[in-house]
Design a protein around this motif. Sequence first.
Motif, PDB file in Angstrom:
ATOM      1  N   LYS A  67      -3.850   1.495  11.134  1.00  0.00           N
ATOM      2  CA  LYS A  67      -4.121   0.812   9.865  1.00  0.00           C
ATOM      3  C   LYS A  67      -2.954  -0.066   9.408  1.00  0.00           C
ATOM      4  O   LYS A  67      -2.976  -0.610   8.323  1.00  0.00           O
ATOM      5  CB  LYS A  67      -4.465   1.840   8.789  1.00  0.00           C
ATOM      6  CG  LYS A  67      -5.741   2.619   9.101  1.00  0.00           C
ATOM      7  CD  LYS A  67      -5.991   3.681   8.054  1.00  0.00           C
ATOM      8  CE  LYS A  67      -7.268   4.431   8.298  1.00  0.00           C
ATOM      9  NZ  LYS A  67      -7.258   5.297   9.452  1.00  0.00           N
ATOM     10  N   TYR A 123       0.120   0.937   8.682  1.00  0.00           N
ATOM     11  CA  TYR A 123       1.065   1.583   7.767  1.00  0.00           C
ATOM     12  C   TYR A 123       2.477   1.643   8.350  1.00  0.00           C
ATOM     13  O   TYR A 123       3.455   1.417   7.633  1.00  0.00           O
ATOM     14  CB  TYR A 123       0.606   2.999   7.413  1.00  0.00           C
ATOM     15  CG  TYR A 123      -0.715   3.060   6.677  1.00  0.00           C
ATOM     16  CD1 TYR A 123      -1.006   2.192   5.622  1.00  0.00           C
ATOM     17  CD2 TYR A 123      -1.674   3.991   7.031  1.00  0.00           C
ATOM     18  CE1 TYR A 123      -2.209   2.259   4.956  1.00  0.00           C
ATOM     19  CE2 TYR A 123      -2.889   4.067   6.356  1.00  0.00           C
ATOM     20  CZ  TYR A 123      -3.147   3.196   5.325  1.00  0.00           C
ATOM     21  OH  TYR A 123      -4.348   3.264   4.665  1.00  0.00           O
ATOM     22  N   LEU A 133       1.411   7.072   1.095  1.00  0.00           N
ATOM     23  CA  LEU A 133       0.273   6.191   0.887  1.00  0.00           C
ATOM     24  C   LEU A 133      -0.160   6.342  -0.554  1.00  0.00           C
ATOM     25  O   LEU A 133      -0.423   7.463  -1.016  1.00  0.00           O
ATOM     26  CB  LEU A 133      -0.863   6.563   1.843  1.00  0.00           C
ATOM     27  CG  LEU A 133      -2.176   5.815   1.671  1.00  0.00           C
ATOM     28  CD1 LEU A 133      -1.992   4.319   1.910  1.00  0.00           C
ATOM     29  CD2 LEU A 133      -3.223   6.381   2.623  1.00  0.00           C
ATOM     30  N   TYR A 164      -3.317   8.707  10.318  1.00  0.00           N
ATOM     31  CA  TYR A 164      -3.241   7.445   9.576  1.00  0.00           C
ATOM     32  C   TYR A 164      -2.936   6.265  10.493  1.00  0.00           C
ATOM     33  O   TYR A 164      -2.606   5.178  10.025  1.00  0.00           O
ATOM     34  CB  TYR A 164      -2.177   7.560   8.479  1.00  0.00           C
ATOM     35  CG  TYR A 164      -2.539   8.577   7.438  1.00  0.00           C
ATOM     36  CD1 TYR A 164      -3.318   8.236   6.340  1.00  0.00           C
ATOM     37  CD2 TYR A 164      -2.128   9.908   7.577  1.00  0.00           C
ATOM     38  CE1 TYR A 164      -3.672   9.182   5.391  1.00  0.00           C
ATOM     39  CE2 TYR A 164      -2.472  10.856   6.634  1.00  0.00           C
ATOM     40  CZ  TYR A 164      -3.252  10.492   5.550  1.00  0.00           C
ATOM     41  OH  TYR A 164      -3.611  11.435   4.617  1.00  0.00           O
ATOM     42  N   ARG A 221       0.787  -1.230   0.000  1.00  0.00           N
ATOM     43  CA  ARG A 221       0.000   0.000   0.000  1.00  0.00           C
ATOM     44  C   ARG A 221       0.820   1.281   0.000  1.00  0.00           C
ATOM     45  O   ARG A 221       0.268   2.368  -0.124  1.00  0.00           O
ATOM     46  CB  ARG A 221      -0.905   0.026   1.244  1.00  0.00           C
ATOM     47  CG  ARG A 221      -1.841  -1.159   1.346  1.00  0.00           C
ATOM     48  CD  ARG A 221      -2.608  -1.149   2.650  1.00  0.00           C
ATOM     49  NE  ARG A 221      -1.713  -1.352   3.796  1.00  0.00           N
ATOM     50  CZ  ARG A 221      -2.078  -1.213   5.061  1.00  0.00           C
ATOM     51  NH1 ARG A 221      -3.304  -0.858   5.353  1.00  0.00           N
ATOM     52  NH2 ARG A 221      -1.206  -1.415   6.030  1.00  0.00           N
ATOM     53  N   LEU A 222       2.128   1.157   0.159  1.00  0.00           N
ATOM     54  CA  LEU A 222       2.972   2.319   0.379  1.00  0.00           C
ATOM     55  C   LEU A 222       4.113   2.405  -0.613  1.00  0.00           C
ATOM     56  O   LEU A 222       4.486   1.414  -1.235  1.00  0.00           O
ATOM     57  CB  LEU A 222       3.569   2.268   1.792  1.00  0.00           C
ATOM     58  CG  LEU A 222       2.599   2.091   2.947  1.00  0.00           C
ATOM     59  CD1 LEU A 222       3.366   1.837   4.246  1.00  0.00           C
ATOM     60  CD2 LEU A 222       1.702   3.304   3.079  1.00  0.00           C
ATOM     61  N   GLU A 261       4.059  -1.765   8.116  1.00  0.00           N
ATOM     62  CA  GLU A 261       4.401  -2.056   6.716  1.00  0.00           C
ATOM     63  C   GLU A 261       5.645  -1.291   6.274  1.00  0.00           C
ATOM     64  O   GLU A 261       6.532  -1.847   5.618  1.00  0.00           O
ATOM     65  CB  GLU A 261       3.197  -1.693   5.837  1.00  0.00           C
ATOM     66  CG  GLU A 261       3.306  -2.123   4.407  1.00  0.00           C
ATOM     67  CD  GLU A 261       2.002  -1.887   3.636  1.00  0.00           C
ATOM     68  OE1 GLU A 261       2.104  -1.626   2.415  1.00  0.00           O
ATOM     69  OE2 GLU A 261       0.901  -1.971   4.223  1.00  0.00           O
ATOM     70  N   ALA A 262       5.738  -0.021   6.653  1.00  0.00           N
ATOM     71  CA  ALA A 262       6.872   0.806   6.238  1.00  0.00           C
ATOM     72  C   ALA A 262       8.165   0.370   6.928  1.00  0.00           C
ATOM     73  O   ALA A 262       9.214   0.250   6.279  1.00  0.00           O
ATOM     74  CB  ALA A 262       6.585   2.272   6.546  1.00  0.00           C
TER      75      ALA A 262
END
Length: 193
Positions: free
Chosen positions: A118, A120, A71, A115, A16-17, A123-124
């Motif tokens: 979720k 993120y 994002l 944000y 997603r990123l 994930e990052a």
Amino acid sequence: MEDALKKISWPVRTERLSLRRVNSADVESLWRYRQLAEVTEWITAGPENLEDFRAMFFAKDYPLKNLAVELDSGRGSELIGTVMLNIVDGWGQSEIAQRAKGVEGNLGWSFDPAYGGKGYATEAVHAAIGLCFGPLGLHRVTAECFAANEPSWRLMERLGMRKEFHGRKDSLHRSGEWMDSMGYALLSEEWVD
């Protein structure tokens, strides 16, 4: 100062990123969320205004060790945070110390709270660890935080990092209070991508 992150083909994409090098055009977008009390509570440097943040951005080689996290949405890319990736030397005995140069990555992060929740940040930072043990060929990755910053140490644990220390009142917070800290690490042979 050598720019080890030049070895990476940017941008790096996740589900997603997108991660890319920060640049001068990012200053105002970063300041938008970094000035928020819930963010400055835990970050290392909390300048009081945009001009001071801009000066810090350039004086401390911010672009050399920070990745912009964007994002990828239907409306285009939105900058939602940064991951700091600082390549540092490991410790080595004097006759082999050269082999310990530039073998560790030290990570840090800040994200826009709008944000949060979720996945993120997970994930990052997962992607950043992958860069450390993949194209950068590092031996070890570390991260530290104030012990009261539970979201940060929970993130480290979600990523499989091992708690290596809990320092007692060893870190001075900008509030003037001495606070506990926590440090986590992961070796390349422990990384499961």
